[in-house]
Design a protein around this motif. Structure first.
Motif, PDB file in Angstrom:
ATOM      1  N   SER A 121     -11.594   3.219 -31.928  1.00  0.00           N
ATOM      2  CA  SER A 121     -10.582   4.149 -32.415  1.00  0.00           C
ATOM      3  C   SER A 121     -10.939   4.600 -33.825  1.00  0.00           C
ATOM      4  O   SER A 121     -11.267   3.803 -34.686  1.00  0.00           O
TER       5      SER A 121
ATOM      6  N   GLN B 137     -16.511   6.559 -29.602  1.00  0.00           N
ATOM      7  CA  GLN B 137     -15.136   6.823 -29.187  1.00  0.00           C
ATOM      8  C   GLN B 137     -14.994   6.760 -27.669  1.00  0.00           C
ATOM      9  O   GLN B 137     -13.993   6.252 -27.160  1.00  0.00           O
ATOM     10  N   THR B 138     -16.011   7.254 -26.952  1.00  0.00           N
ATOM     11  CA  THR B 138     -15.893   7.179 -25.498  1.00  0.00           C
ATOM     12  C   THR B 138     -15.954   5.724 -25.047  1.00  0.00           C
ATOM     13  O   THR B 138     -15.481   5.392 -23.987  1.00  0.00           O
ATOM     14  N   ARG B 139     -16.565   4.873 -25.895  1.00  0.00           N
ATOM     15  CA  ARG B 139     -16.578   3.458 -25.533  1.00  0.00           C
ATOM     16  C   ARG B 139     -15.381   2.723 -26.121  1.00  0.00           C
ATOM     17  O   ARG B 139     -15.367   1.506 -26.184  1.00  0.00           O
ATOM     18  N   GLY B 140     -14.425   3.477 -26.631  1.00  0.00           N
ATOM     19  CA  GLY B 140     -13.148   2.875 -26.987  1.00  0.00           C
ATOM     20  C   GLY B 140     -12.947   2.557 -28.453  1.00  0.00           C
ATOM     21  O   GLY B 140     -11.953   1.943 -28.820  1.00  0.00           O
TER      22      GLY B 140
END
Ligand SMILES: Nc1ncnc2c1ncn2[C@@H]1O[C@H](COP(=O)(O)OP(=O)(O)OP(=O)(O)O)[C@@H](O)[C@H]1O
Ligand SMILES: [Mg+2]
Lengths: 254, 281
Positions: free
Chosen positions: A176, A171-174
């Protein structure tokens, strides 16, 4: 997670009993459940829940019992009593029909599940996994079997922790994780691949570690603090075993 | 004594060890340094007899313990002879123990040792590795460094003749590092210890012999100093922090002593001696 936290420490005589005695008792209840008529099944289930209360684990046992058995019991009664076509279907109201034999059958199936569930819950909430393993080792059961029982309990927490870490990292790498069900399914797939590959790598490494520490090098292991056992409990276990054998013979020959 | 004879090991796509030979006598303290991917963990696994198939491809050579390959020993003999402490402590927890104390007793219990012997070993190891305050904790809830110490303790409880540690310091704080080294130093004199590391700093003052693993080959250049100052070694693993610091100072100003590769300090102890001398001069 659920498994590892069911055990409630306590000092009741059921807590202190040798896990082998308790598991023999549990097996006896399971075998007996195939011989008891529906009303007895429900009465014995209630008695077991009461024993749980007396041992101080009532709360944990009862809410799990309700949570796990209620949906199943409802489904069984609705399916057998009102949906599955039977010869004695009686109209109740409009399109709704019910069958007495169907309800009886549902009560039998539901009662059996209820009894097995209640007694299993009582067993796991009064038996610490570690004590069960030591009892099995002390009784010289094959170490591999006890490992099979223990590792899921221990590794499950680690596994869920790792799943959360991977998901956070993604999630921190995007990546969703919310949105449409399709998006969520995609996210789940992205989570499963690293989770499974790392679990496989771990399993291989851990099997090396176990071998290196001498696990299963001998057919038995020393147990430094075996759970207490008594002559009475040994006698009880043998009696229950004989009783189960008789029940099984009766069911086969009947 | 462990002997590695011309070990060639690779994976499907590449060769990792291309002819590694090594001979470690009883009681030797060895450090093997190498960069990431140089094959330290692979070599450690082969030394401990963990691999003999699977994804590893052995093309030539092998390992002998006292003249015989690991396969010739029983699992009990092997467990009591060699222990490998791997790079990732969480993978090296047995998954069979619910507390730290049980984890340490796990190996000795497997060997069917007498009851009192196991209890003694467990308690001694707990104390030696400073794990007493964690004895009742679930191993999987420990921090990385605590797990590392637990894995070391579990290995020591088997009283091996050969201890192999793969980057054992990566998770440890400075105090735990020096404590771990002192635990290893306190081992009986006939126990051989091999430490794999990427960095010379921690092992320098501890190791009797220093090897460098580079491009699939292992080398020992006569002595520790010669090894560290070899140009390829400087390029791959670098000089110890103390040495680098002294070189930096040297460049800036002339000091009392003429420092060169032959007398540049490698450890804090050596550096302190030089500083003391230059101050009194
Ligand atoms: N299972 C495997 N399959 C394919 N290649 C592998 C496998 N395991 C390791 N390798 C490769 O072998 C080489 C050596 O790996 P190894 O783990 O021994 O290195 P290392 O020196 O321990 O590195 P690090 O300092 O990062 O721990 C690496 O290039 C690695 O990519
Ligand atoms: Mg490595």
């Amino acid at each position: 997670m659920l498994n590892s936290s069911i055990y409630c420490p306590g000092e009741s005589s059921l807590h202190r009993a040798n896990p082998l005695t308790k598991s023999t008792g549990l097996f006896t209840v399971v075998v007996t459940s195939f011989l008891l008529p529906p009303p007895a099944l429900w009465v014995v289930s209630a008695i077991i829940l009461l024993i749980g209360l007396a041992c101080g684990v009532g709360g944990s046992v009862i809410w799990r019992y309700v949570l796990l058995s209620l949906p199943f019991t409802l489904a069984v009664f609705v399916f057998h009593g009102a949906i599955l076509p039977r010869s004695d279907m009686q109209p109740v109201l409009g399109w709704l029909h019910y069958s007495l034999t169907g309800l009886e059958h549902a009560s039998l199936v539901g009662g059996r599940i209820s009894l097995i569930l209640a007694s299993s819950l009582l067993f796991v909430s009064t038996t610490a996994p570690a004590t069960l393993l030591r009892a099995l080792d002390a009784a010289r059961w094959p170490p591999g079997l006890s490992f099979l029982l223990a590792s899921p309990l221990l590794l499950l927490d680690q596994f869920t922790g790792r799943a959360r870490a991977i998901s956070d990292a993604q999630q921190t790498r995007g990546l969703s994780v919310d949105g449409s069900p399709w998006r969520r399914l995609q996210a789940l797939r992205m989570l499963l691949v690293p989770l499974l590959t790392s679990a496989l790598a771990d399993a291989q490494e851990r099997s090396h570690v176990l071998t290196a520490r001498g696990f299963r090098a001998l057919p038995y292991r020393t147990v430094i603090d075996p759970p207490a056992d008594t002559r009475f409990q040994r006698f009880l276990r043998w009696s229950l075993a004989v009783f189960m054998a008789m029940e099984t013979a009766f069911m086969v020959l009947r | 004594m462990i002997e590695v004879i011309d070990l060639h090991v690779g994976f499907a796509s590449s060769d990792v060890l291309k002819g590694v030979s090594l001979r470690v006598a009883q009681g030797e303290r060895l450090a093997i340094l190498g960069g990431n991917g140089s094959g330290k963990s692979t070599l450690a696994g082969w030394l401990a007899g963990w691999f003999s198939g699977g994804t590893h491809r052995l093309t030539a050579g092998g390992c002998l313990w006292n003249g015989k390959p690991w396969d010739d020993y029983t699992l009990v003999e092997r467990a009591a002879t060699v222990q490998l402490v791997g790079q990732f402590p969480a993978q090296h927890i047995s998954g069979r123990a619910f507390t730290v104390a049980e984890e340490i007793a796990f190996g000795p219990e497997n060997l069917g040792l007498p009851h009192e012997e196991i209890v003694t070993r467990r308690d001694e190891t707990l104390a030696a590795c400073h794990l007493e305050h964690l004895a009742g904790r679930d191993p999987f809830t420990l921090s990385g460094g605590e797990q590392q110490r637990l894995v070391i303790a579990s290995a020591l409880a088997l009283r091996p003749k050969l201890m192999i540690l793969d980057e054992p310091f990566s998770n440890l704080d400075p105090e735990a590092r020096s404590h771990t080294l002192s635990v290893l130093n306190a081992l009986p004199a006939d126990v051989s210890v091999i430490i794999m590391d990427t960095n010379p700093d921690t092992v320098l003052g501890w190791a009797n012999r220093l090897f460098v693993l580079h491009e699939g080959k292992i080398s020992e250049f006569g002595n520790i100093r010669a090894t560290l100052f070899d140009p390829t070694v400087i390029a791959t693993i670098g000089l110890p922090a103390v040495t680098r610091c002294f070189l930096e100072i040297e460049r800036g100003s002339g000091s009392a002593e003429n420092l060169s590769r032959d007398n540049l300090p490698l450890t804090f102890v050596e550096a302190a001696a030089i500083l003391r001398r230059s101050r009194s001069a």
